[in-house]
Design a protein around this motif. Structure first.
Motif, mmCIF file in Angstrom:
data_model
loop_
_atom_site.group_PDB
_atom_site.id
_atom_site.type_symbol
_atom_site.label_atom_id
_atom_site.label_comp_id
_atom_site.label_asym_id
_atom_site.label_seq_id
_atom_site.Cartn_x
_atom_site.Cartn_y
_atom_site.Cartn_z
ATOM 1 N N HIS A 16 11.989 15.411 28.218
ATOM 2 C CA HIS A 16 13.073 16.316 27.833
ATOM 3 C C HIS A 16 12.881 16.834 26.414
ATOM 4 N N THR A 17 12.160 17.953 26.286
ATOM 5 C CA THR A 17 12.012 18.613 24.991
ATOM 6 C C THR A 17 12.256 20.110 25.157
ATOM 7 N N HIS A 18 12.718 20.735 24.079
ATOM 8 C CA HIS A 18 13.132 22.133 24.136
ATOM 9 C C HIS A 18 12.194 23.056 23.376
ATOM 10 N N ALA A 19 11.915 24.208 23.975
ATOM 11 C CA ALA A 19 11.283 25.323 23.274
ATOM 12 C C ALA A 19 12.410 26.205 22.772
ATOM 13 N N GLU A 20 12.691 26.147 21.492
ATOM 14 C CA GLU A 20 13.870 26.822 20.937
ATOM 15 C C GLU A 20 13.547 28.143 20.256
ATOM 16 N N VAL A 21 12.268 28.399 20.007
ATOM 17 C CA VAL A 21 11.922 29.637 19.328
ATOM 18 C C VAL A 21 10.656 30.220 19.941
ATOM 19 N N SER A 22 10.658 31.529 20.147
ATOM 20 C CA SER A 22 9.511 32.236 20.704
ATOM 21 C C SER A 22 8.514 32.580 19.600
ATOM 22 N N ALA A 23 7.263 32.700 19.986
ATOM 23 C CA ALA A 23 6.249 33.160 19.037
ATOM 24 C C ALA A 23 6.574 34.555 18.534
ATOM 25 N N VAL A 66 7.336 16.983 28.541
ATOM 26 C CA VAL A 66 7.827 18.103 29.341
ATOM 27 C C VAL A 66 8.569 19.034 28.391
ATOM 28 N N VAL A 67 8.286 20.336 28.489
ATOM 29 C CA VAL A 67 8.920 21.294 27.584
ATOM 30 C C VAL A 67 9.504 22.455 28.382
ATOM 31 N N PHE A 68 10.663 22.937 27.935
ATOM 32 C CA PHE A 68 11.325 24.031 28.645
ATOM 33 C C PHE A 68 12.237 24.801 27.704
ATOM 34 N N THR A 69 12.580 26.001 28.136
ATOM 35 C CA THR A 69 13.618 26.795 27.503
ATOM 36 C C THR A 69 14.880 26.679 28.350
ATOM 37 N N GLY A 77 24.386 36.171 26.462
ATOM 38 C CA GLY A 77 23.837 37.420 25.953
ATOM 39 C C GLY A 77 22.579 37.240 25.128
ATOM 40 N N THR A 78 22.097 36.013 25.026
ATOM 41 C CA THR A 78 20.899 35.709 24.234
ATOM 42 C C THR A 78 19.700 35.521 25.151
ATOM 43 N N ARG A 79 18.604 36.202 24.858
ATOM 44 C CA ARG A 79 17.399 36.065 25.661
ATOM 45 C C ARG A 79 16.789 34.680 25.467
ATOM 46 N N PRO A 80 16.285 34.072 26.524
ATOM 47 C CA PRO A 80 15.605 32.791 26.364
ATOM 48 C C PRO A 80 14.186 32.976 25.845
ATOM 49 N N VAL A 81 13.603 31.904 25.371
ATOM 50 C CA VAL A 81 12.157 31.905 25.151
ATOM 51 C C VAL A 81 11.515 32.159 26.513
ATOM 52 N N PRO A 82 10.582 33.096 26.634
ATOM 53 C CA PRO A 82 10.033 33.418 27.955
ATOM 54 C C PRO A 82 9.374 32.208 28.630
ATOM 55 N N ASN A 83 9.668 32.032 29.911
ATOM 56 C CA ASN A 83 9.044 30.947 30.665
ATOM 57 C C ASN A 83 7.527 31.054 30.640
ATOM 58 N N GLU A 84 7.032 32.275 30.707
ATOM 59 C CA GLU A 84 5.585 32.477 30.697
ATOM 60 C C GLU A 84 4.967 31.983 29.392
ATOM 61 N N GLU A 85 5.681 32.145 28.291
ATOM 62 C CA GLU A 85 5.179 31.672 27.006
ATOM 63 C C GLU A 85 5.094 30.147 26.985
ATOM 64 N N VAL A 86 6.096 29.489 27.555
ATOM 65 C CA VAL A 86 6.062 28.031 27.651
ATOM 66 C C VAL A 86 4.869 27.589 28.500
ATOM 67 N N ALA A 87 4.678 28.255 29.644
ATOM 68 C CA ALA A 87 3.575 27.895 30.532
ATOM 69 C C ALA A 87 2.225 28.132 29.872
ATOM 70 N N GLY A 126 8.596 22.162 37.044
ATOM 71 C CA GLY A 126 10.006 21.883 37.263
ATOM 72 C C GLY A 126 10.869 22.956 36.640
ATOM 73 N N PHE A 127 12.189 22.814 36.817
ATOM 74 C CA PHE A 127 13.143 23.809 36.343
ATOM 75 C C PHE A 127 14.334 23.122 35.685
ATOM 76 N N LYS A 128 14.708 23.633 34.504
ATOM 77 C CA LYS A 128 15.834 23.078 33.759
ATOM 78 C C LYS A 128 17.080 23.926 34.011
ATOM 79 N N PHE A 129 18.183 23.247 34.359
ATOM 80 C CA PHE A 129 19.488 23.876 34.494
ATOM 81 C C PHE A 129 20.437 23.264 33.464
ATOM 82 N N HIS A 130 21.213 24.120 32.810
ATOM 83 C CA HIS A 130 22.247 23.642 31.900
ATOM 84 C C HIS A 130 23.562 24.262 32.355
#
Length: 294
Positions: A16-23, A66-69, A77-87, A126-130
Motif C-alpha cells: 500500500h503505497t501512493h503515487a501522489e505526484v506526476s512527472a 505495490v504503488v497506485f494513484t 475535479g482533480t486529475r489523478p496521476v496517470p495509471n500509465e505513468e505508474v505502470a 490490481g486496482f485501488k478503490f477509495h
C-alpha cells in the motif's frame, strides 16, 4: 508482465503505497486536502516523492512495494496521476515496484475498457478503490463492470475501508463521507464475485470487527495493515492476525504519509508469533500477487 521481484531477497513487501505526484508536475490531491492529510499524519517536511524516488527509497531498504494513484476526478475535479505513468515506472523498476491502477467508477463503460487495457497492455496487477473520496458504495452496481474485469483477469481489488485522513480537520471533512468505506459493503462484492481477490485496506476504524468478520467468512478477502502505526492496532486485529487470519493479513505502510521505517519499528514491538511475522511482512502478499520464487 511477470514481476522480476526476488521474493527470497527482499525483507518485506509493502502492498500500500501512493503515487501522489506526476512527472508532469500535478498532484493527485488539491492543495487543501494534501495539507490537511499531512497535518493528520504529522508528516515532517515535503511529501511528494516521484515514482523514481519511491523506487529508489524501497530499493535502498531491500523492499518491494505495490504503488497506485487514486482516480476520483468525478468527485474532486482533480486529475489523478496517470495509471500509465505508474505502470511505466514499475516497468522501469521491476525489482521493486508492482503497479496497481485506479479507475473512477463513474467513468462507466469507458472505465471498464480502460481497466482491461491496463491489465493486457501495461501489466497492471490490481486496482485501488477509495469509496469515501470517489463517492460511491462498493456494492453499487455502477462498479460491477470493473469488478468483472478484475475477477476475469485474476488481478486484485483493493478497497480503502474505515476512516480516512483525507479531509480530516477540513470543514465538513472536505465533503468526504466516511459511510462509503464501511467494509460490509465489500462483503456484498465478495459474495457476488466469489473468485475476486480483495484487500480491505487499513485497520477499519470504527468497523474493525466487521472487517474481521468479512475476511474470516469470505476466502478471497484479505486485510492490509496500512495507514496506522502498529502500536495503535485494536487488540482483536492483533489476535486475528496471529490466528484465524494469519495467512490473510498483509504489510502495508501508506507511504509517503506513513513510512515503512516507522511502521516496521512499531510492528517489531507487537506480540506477533515468530512464524506469523514473515507471513505478514511478505509471504502472504507474494502468494496473493502470484510472485514466483527464483
Amino acid at each position: 508482465m511477470t514481476a522480476a521481484i526476488d521474493v527470497d531477497r527482499i525483507a518485506a513487501l509493502d502492498v500500500h503505497t501512493h503515487a501522489e505526484v506526476s512527472a508532469r508536475g500535478h498532484a493527485s490531491l488539491d492543495a487543501g486536502l494534501h495539507a490537511a492529510s499531512s497535518a493528520y499524519f504529522k508528516v515532517q517536511g515535503e511529501r511528494k516523492p516521484t515514482l523514481q524516488e519511491t523506487a529508489a527509497y524501497y530499493r535502498e531498504r531491500n523492499m518491494a512495494a505495490v504503488v497506485f494513484t487514486v482516480d476520483a476526478e468525478s468527485a474532486t475535479g482533480t486529475r489523478p496521476v496517470p495509471n500509465e505513468e505508474v505502470a511505466e515506472a514499475a516497468a522501469a523498476n521491476p525489482d521493486v515496484l508492482i503497479p496497481f491502477a485506479s479507475i473512477d467508477p463513474f467513468r462507466g463503460r469507458a472505465g471498464v475498457r480502460q481497466a482491461r487495457r491496463l491489465v493486457e497492455e501495461h501489466g497492471v496487477r490490481g486496482f485501488k478503490f477509495h469509496p469515501s473520496i470517489q463517492g460511491f458504495f462498493p456494492d453499487d452496481r455502477l462498479a460491477y463492470g470493473l469488478y468483472e474485469v478484475i475477477e476475469e483477469t485474476g488481478t486484485i481489488a483493493l478497497f480503502h475501508t474505515g476512516q480516512t485522513g483525507i479531509g480530516a480537520g477540513v470543514p465538513g471533512g472536505g465533503g468526504i463521507r466516511l459511510k462509503y468505506s464501511h467494509p460490509m459493503c465489500v462483503d456484498d462484492v465478495a459474495a457476488d464475485f466469489p473468485q475476486l481477490k480483495i484487500i480491505l485496506a487499513h485497520p477499519s476504524f470504527p468497523w474493525q470487527d466487521e472487517a474481521l468478520a468479512v475476511a474470516t467468512h469470505k476466502p478471497g478477502v484479505h486485510i492490509d495493515l496500512s495507514g496506522w502505526s502498529p502500536k495503535y492496532f485494536p487488540p482483536q486485529l492483533v489476535k486475528y492476525a496471529n490466528s484465524l487470519l494469519k495467512d490473510k493479513v498483509l504489510f502495508g505502510s501508506d507511504f509517503p504519509v506513513l513510512t515503512p521505517d516507522r511502521w516496521l519499528a512499531d510492528f517489531a514491538e507487537l506480540p506477533i508469533k515468530d512464524e506469523v511475522r514473515p507471513a505478514i511482512l511478505k509471504e502472504n502478499a507474494a502468494r496473493l500477487l502470484g510472485l514466483t520464487r527464483s
